[in-house]
Design an enzyme around this catalytic site. Structure first.
Site, short mmCIF file in Angstrom:
data_model
loop_
_atom_site.label_atom_id
_atom_site.label_comp_id
_atom_site.label_asym_id
_atom_site.label_seq_id
_atom_site.Cartn_x
_atom_site.Cartn_y
_atom_site.Cartn_z
N ASP A 1 46.45 49.01 32.90
CA ASP A 1 45.30 49.77 33.38
C ASP A 1 45.71 51.23 33.57
O ASP A 1 46.87 51.59 33.35
CB ASP A 1 44.74 49.14 34.66
CG ASP A 1 45.73 49.18 35.80
OD1 ASP A 1 46.82 49.77 35.63
OD2 ASP A 1 45.44 48.62 36.86
N GLY B 1 45.70 52.97 36.31
CA GLY B 1 46.21 53.31 37.63
C GLY B 1 45.11 53.80 38.57
O GLY B 1 45.29 53.81 39.78
N ASP C 1 39.76 56.61 35.04
CA ASP C 1 38.35 56.64 35.39
C ASP C 1 38.22 56.79 36.89
O ASP C 1 39.19 56.62 37.63
CB ASP C 1 37.64 55.36 34.91
CG ASP C 1 38.22 54.10 35.55
OD1 ASP C 1 39.43 54.12 35.91
OD2 ASP C 1 37.50 53.11 35.69
N ASP D 1 40.03 40.24 33.16
CA ASP D 1 41.28 40.05 33.91
C ASP D 1 40.88 39.79 35.34
O ASP D 1 39.85 40.28 35.80
CB ASP D 1 42.17 41.31 33.88
CG ASP D 1 41.65 42.38 34.82
OD1 ASP D 1 40.69 43.09 34.45
OD2 ASP D 1 42.17 42.50 35.95
N CYS E 1 43.18 17.95 33.23
CA CYS E 1 44.00 19.12 32.87
C CYS E 1 45.34 18.65 32.30
O CYS E 1 45.93 17.68 32.77
CB CYS E 1 44.23 19.97 34.12
SG CYS E 1 45.34 21.36 33.86
N CYS F 1 48.12 20.61 32.07
CA CYS F 1 49.20 21.54 32.39
C CYS F 1 50.42 20.79 32.94
O CYS F 1 50.33 19.63 33.34
CB CYS F 1 48.73 22.60 33.38
SG CYS F 1 48.68 22.06 35.10
N CYS G 1 49.83 19.23 36.39
CA CYS G 1 49.01 18.02 36.41
C CYS G 1 49.68 16.86 35.67
O CYS G 1 49.45 15.70 36.01
CB CYS G 1 47.63 18.31 35.83
SG CYS G 1 46.64 19.36 36.92
N HIS H 1 48.94 25.88 37.11
CA HIS H 1 47.69 25.13 36.96
C HIS H 1 46.48 26.05 36.85
O HIS H 1 45.66 25.92 35.94
CB HIS H 1 47.48 24.14 38.11
CG HIS H 1 46.11 23.56 38.07
ND1 HIS H 1 45.74 22.59 37.16
CD2 HIS H 1 44.98 23.89 38.74
CE1 HIS H 1 44.46 22.32 37.29
NE2 HIS H 1 43.96 23.10 38.25
#
Lengths: 335, 335
Positions: free
Chosen positions: B61, B63, B115, B239, B277, B279, B282, B308
């Site tokens: 980003d 900042g 910005d 994000d 799930c 992952c 899990c 997870h």
């Protein structure tokens, strides 16, 4: 043995403990797991291996040492040790029988007998009293264990030699415990504040009194440079929080000594922690990045540093085992 | 995009970020990395990818948002934003040119333009002023970026649409930024305290003004159930710290809603966090074990919960991408 106090080696996934580190056994602490989440819950969920998803070996200590170091208001009698939880103040009694039962509920592969561990220095009289109580507790614990073992498969029981820094007491204790014909033996009561030479001296005189064909385990040692000294004295097993705790504090063990990662000299150092180490951390990251993570207080630092330090310890043990098998351990000791 | 503020996604090894999670891009924060360890050091060590051992994409980003939310004594002028470090109080100036230069030193794949992001609510007048400054900064940042891009390979530049919750300002801003013909565009200034319906409304009116063939990125959103709403409005990238921050706080996202792991109902629950799930967490651990780790304050909890929750988010995005490619996204939205 990496230390996994609360059923986790801090900062390491079980997958990496088995795969990346190749650990074959870990230690968990009965005192902590007794208080939280408790043996009933762990037993109900299928035992400690299943609870923590670790199918390799687990040694649990008896809880005695933590009672002595962590809890308030402990009171030792021949019956056992009465103490208050450091979590909520609740009173509990550990007896030689109950600590075996707790570890049976955990399904531990190695069950340690309740012992009385004194601080250093202790008078000969106090040490003798604690040692004789330790022997009586070992007899009671072994009886309880034999009863369970006659009914179902259980882990192996290890009594613990005490006797402070007194050769006569260590000998008396070892001889009495050997009578129990246990599957393995530990030397306890070291790393309690005594000079290091004294820890080695006590090991040197105690180990030969314990059966050569059974595992001999020195509890709570040691620094990386001390490991070969213990092995040279006939020690097969050790446990220590040092690799993992020092890792979290920013102290990394390397083939060329310690790296204190916060030092400014590592600020833009592109080298790995230890060029001779093959761990994930050394294969992947620079000292500069690790220093950044440490300075920034990032969890990833503890994770990577723990992986490295445990590799350093386990690799040292693997090299020693190979040298013993090759018959080159004497040369190894001199390098 | 998982958030890796200080060049680490908290609690996740880079190997697992790529392998276990399959993340293709992460976000890092220019404000944090500018202050520590600094763009010179990162540049000297070969850029952010090499510094953190991550060879997939990185978006940084500008900042700006962190300056507004973290630092003291900030002063915005047309030249840029003057602020004091939250770490040591040092004064720094971010200009539209300098933030591009910092991100060029990082070697970011996507470079965000400085910005001015206002809190909610803001007056139309304040929002107009901030939006027009944002456009001028975007012009200056884009000029600096084009100069660099003419000399060497650089990351893609994304300007950011501002305008608070005013449709006319959002339109004016989007139209002005599209003139810059940048490789991608972001919609910023959302998730600053406004009702969620308003965030979606602003997205719905802004996204169509941005080029369809270029990535459209809404910054700082959202809750799992909101992701499809943004995608449905033409958003390609998002994000959010929520999956990782909530994980550390004991809130796990599942296909059947949230699991607040400290609740007593999970005390001896042998089920995985989410049976649907796949992952590592899990596949391997029970809710009971995770609750134990959380109650015990163990680092492993944060590690497993983060794995997870990030899987939950990334799987949702992968399912949506597949549905769009299959032409079944409208049905997906209705399930």
């Amino acid at each position: 043995m990496p230390v996994g106090t609360q059923a986790t080696v801090k900062g390491v996934l079980q997958r990496d403990l088995a795969g990346e580190l190749g650990a074959r056994i870990i230690l968990a602490n009965t005192y902590h797991l007794f208080l939280r989440p408790g043996p009933e819950l762990i037993g109900r969920l299928g035992g400690l291996h299943r609870f923590m998803s670790w199918d390799r070996a687990i040694l649990t200590d008896s809880g005695g040492f933590q009672v002595f170091s962590l809890s308030d208001l402990r009171k030792v009698t021949d019956a056992g040790v009465l103490f208050r939880s450091h979590l909520n103040g609740d009173a509990h009694l550990f007896t030689p029988e109950s600590t075996v039962e707790t570890q049976l509920a955990f399904g531990s592969d190695i069950i340690m007998v309740l012992d009385e561990c004194l601080a250093y220095p202790a008078s000969h009289e106090a040490a003798r009293e604690a040692m004789r109580r330790t022997v009586r507790w070992a007899e009671a614990g072994a009886a309880r264990w034999r009863r369970a073992a006659s009914e179902e498969a259980t882990g192996a029981l290890f009594p613990i030699v005490q006797g402070s820094m007194y050769a006569d007491l260590r000998s008396e204790c070892a001889r009495a415990l050997v009578e129990l014909d246990a599957p393995g033996y530990a030397i306890g009561g070291l790393s309690v504040g005594e000079p290091r030479a004294l820890s080695l001296e006590m090991t040197e005189l105690t180990a030969p009194l314990l059966p050569r064909e059974k595992p001999r385990y020195v509890m709570g040692v040691g620094m990386p440079e001390e490991l070969p000294q213990y092995v040279a004295r006939g020690v097969d097993m050790m446990d220590c929080v040092m690799p993992s705790r020092n890792a979290r504090n920013g102290c990394l063990f390397t083939s060329e000594g310690r790296v204190i990662i916060k030092q400014a000299r590592y600020r833009d150092d592109p080298a790995p922690v230890d060029a001779r180490c093959g761990c994930y951390t050394c294969r992947t990251y620079s000292r500069a990045y690790l220093r950044h993570l440490f300075q920034a207080g990032e969890m990833l630092f503890s994770m990577l540093a723990t992986l490295h330090n445990l590799t350093h310890y386990l690799d040292a043990m693997r090299r020693m085992r190979a040298a013993i098998i090759d018959g080159t351990f004497p040369q190894f000791l001199n390098t």
